[in-house]
Scaffold this active site. Structure first.
Site, short mmCIF file in Angstrom:
data_model
loop_
_atom_site.label_atom_id
_atom_site.label_comp_id
_atom_site.label_asym_id
_atom_site.label_seq_id
_atom_site.Cartn_x
_atom_site.Cartn_y
_atom_site.Cartn_z
CG PHE A 104 -6.71 26.76 38.44
CD1 PHE A 104 -6.31 27.28 39.67
CD2 PHE A 104 -8.04 26.45 38.25
CE1 PHE A 104 -7.24 27.46 40.68
CE2 PHE A 104 -8.97 26.62 39.26
CZ PHE A 104 -8.57 27.13 40.48
CG HIS A 105 -4.59 28.09 31.63
ND1 HIS A 105 -5.68 27.25 31.64
CD2 HIS A 105 -4.88 29.03 30.71
CE1 HIS A 105 -6.57 27.66 30.77
NE2 HIS A 105 -6.12 28.76 30.19
CB SER A 106 -1.03 32.88 32.35
OG SER A 106 0.28 32.36 32.36
#
Ligand code: TYD
Length: 133
Positions: free
Chosen positions: A48-50
């Site tokens: 749940f990130h970039s």
């Protein structure tokens, strides 16, 4: 989207299997960090990130998991279940990791040392960064 599957070198003989991933052959960056995830429950969702700059290669060296990826335009779901295969993920790709098998060991090769500043941790911020890029 800046992702691709990478086949590693497989050297198998009657003594077992040996898999190789080498800089400038299968790995396009110098590996500055590794980490691995294991003992994740089947209902666990991670990621749940970039990343703003980081490049990574994910390898399910045991068991399996799924990775959902998007650059804000297209979306792909990749099943990692092969020890001799890596998933390259460039920067600016949102990832979610889920469906871990109980025996999954997910090894991650990373192009940079850990830096919380490199993370985009909300989808709203990610969408905004894609609009601005
Ligand atoms: P986190 O980013 O939540 O993992 P995931 O993206 O798989 O959901 O990381 C879990 C914790 O580990 C968090 O406190 C940050 C820390 N961490 C490090 O200290 N160094 C690292 O290289 C990584 C990947 C995480």
């Amino acid at each position: 989207m800046d992702i691709k599957k990478i086949d590693f070198q497989k050297h198998g003989d009657d003594r077992g299997m040996l898999v190789v991933a080498e800089y400038e052959k299968e790995i396009p960056f110098i590996v500055k960090r590794i980490y691995y995830i294991y003992d994740a429950d089947s209902d666990t969702k991670r990621g749940f990130h970039s990343h703003k700059n980081l490049q990574q290669i994910y390898i399910a060296i045991h068991g399996s998991c799924k990775v959902k990826l998007t650059d804000g335009k297209e979306q792909q779901i990749i099943c990692l279940d092969n020890q001799a295969e890596g998933l390259y993920i460039g920067h600016n790709v949102w990832r979610e990791i889920y469906d871990f098998s109980s025996d999954c060991v997910l090894l991650v090769l990373a192009s940079e040392k850990y830096s919380e500043d490199d993370y985009i941790r909300t989808y709203e911020q990610f969408e905004q960064s894609q609009v601005n890029s």
